[in-house]
Design an enzyme around this catalytic site. Structure first.
Site: not given
Ligand code: UFG
Length: 358
Positions: A12, A80, A124, A148, A152, A178, A199, A295
């Site tokens: 970022i 950041f 976040s 974490y 924040k 995200n 993801l 999640d």
């Molecule tokens: N997901 C999968 N497979 C993967 C990775 C993620 O299915 O290999 C799914 C997760 O279950 C979720 C979605 O994709 O439903 C997004 O997951 P991310 O890990 O990309 O993001 P998150 O929403 O879990 O977390 C992100 C940041 C955090 C932050 C958060 C804020 O990683 O640091 O958004 O909402 F705190």
């Protein structure tokens, strides 16, 4: 007068540096490169054609950080710098509290000493915890669910206390949803260390052939297709939100406010896989596993406050996000080369600072 950007070499941070330089701001970057590459900053100069000063230092090193305030006229700080891996924070909570919270306190002490009271803080949506009340407004109940996220949340509270003690502080707290995508040049983007947790970098690495298949963490949520829903926002839109927040706090004479930076739209994991397949022309193999602990089913922003008060809203759609992520991944299959390329212009050493010259 310059804007100090802590953690400016990160995903970022580097995109925000580009937009700051494009807007004509002078910037000074500090970074310890614990999870980022100097090459990202070299590419920032390449994209913008602008030079800036970099200090390689850790925020915990107060003496070195003080030299930055001594040697430069800083008018505002965009902060950041911080660790951000949820899983690691569960394993090593003290590392996270020490780095993220102490680092911020050291920074704020020096800001106070040098009468720099304009601060944009990188928070976040994780501060909303496991809420399923969507879209999420800034006044929703707060409650992080891992160390974490608690760093924040605690920093947000520290900043509110700071403003309470001295109302001349101007603070904007930006709660990111995200962030995905990359600069349209394909030169800077997200460069996770090791196997990605998030993801989009995971999908990109499957598309480029580095990883075999995406594991979808749960398809039994109460959502349109059973997979988790998130508010994905283009990194350039997110970076531009920082410029708007900076403009806002520079205009006023005191205050502390939190803003959601999201699009207000939710996409499921399956929809993201489809969008990425369309953008890349690649097949993304997937397998389904159990839900990932911690999640939420659905998380997306109500971004109205940022629209009304910062005059900012996200304009880039999901196809552009995927195209830009793919361009970055395809052009940089191994991310940044982890050291400055020998053929590139060598940064000039001067005291503690390095100048990134065009
Ligand atoms: N997901 C999968 N497979 C993967 C990775 C993620 O299915 O290999 C799914 C997760 O279950 C979720 C979605 O994709 O439903 C997004 O997951 P991310 O890990 O990309 O993001 P998150 O929403 O879990 O977390 C992100 C940041 C955090 C932050 C958060 C804020 O990683 O640091 O958004 O909402 F705190």
């Amino acid at each position: 007068m310059a804007i100090l950007v802590t953690g400016g070499a990160g995903y970022i941070g580097s995109h925000t540096c580009v937009e700051l330089l494009n807007e004509g701001y002078e910037i000074v970057v500090v970074d310890n490169f614990s999870n980022s590459s100097q090459e990202a900053l070299r590419r920032v100069t390449e994209i913008t054609g602008k030079s800036f000063k970099l200090y390689q230092l850790d925020l915990l090193d107060k003496e070195k950080l003080e030299a930055v305030f001594e040697e430069n006229k800083i008018e505002a700080v965009i902060h950041f710098a911080g660790f951000k891996a949820v899983g690691e924070s569960v394993e090593l909570p003290l590392k996270y509290y020490q780095n993220n919270i102490t680092g911020t306190i050291v920074l704020c002490e020096l800001m106070k000493k040098y009468h720099v009271k304009n601060l944009v803080f990188s928070s976040s949506a994780t501060v909303y915890g496991m809420t399923d009340h969507v879209p999420i407004r800034e006044d929703a109940q707060l409650g992080a669910v891992n160390p974490y996220g608690r760093t924040k949340l605690m920093i947000e509270e520290i900043l509110r206390d700071l403003h309470h003690s001295d109302q001349t502080w101007n603070i904007a707290i930006l709660r990111y949803f995200n962030p995905i995508g990359a600069h349209a040049s394909g030169r800077i983007g997200e460069d996770p260390t090791g196997i990605p947790n998030n993801l989009m970098p995971y999908i990109s690495q499957v598309a480029v052939g580095k990883l075999e298949r995406l594991t979808i963490h749960g398809n039994d949520y109460q959502t349109k297709d059973g997979t988790g829903i998130r508010d994905y926002i283009h990194i350039v839109d997110l970076a531009l939100g920082h410029i708007k927040a900076l403009e806002k706090i520079k205009r006023r004479s005191g205050g502390v406010d939190a803003y959601n930076l999201g699009t207000g739209k939710g996409y499921s994991v399956s929809e993201m896989v489809d969008a990425f397949e369309k953008a890349s022309g690649k097949i993304i193999s997937t397998t389904i596993s159990r839900r990932r602990p911690g999640d939420a089913a659905t998380c997306y922003a109500n971004p109205t406050k940022a629209k009304e008060q910062l005059d900012w809203h996200a304009v880039r759609g999901i196809d552009e996000m995927c195209q830009d992520s793919w361009r970055w991944q395809q052009n940089n299959p191994t991310g940044y080369v982890k050291k400055v390329n020998k053929e590139s212009r060598t940064p000039v050493q001067s005291n503690a600072a390095v100048f990134f010259n065009v």
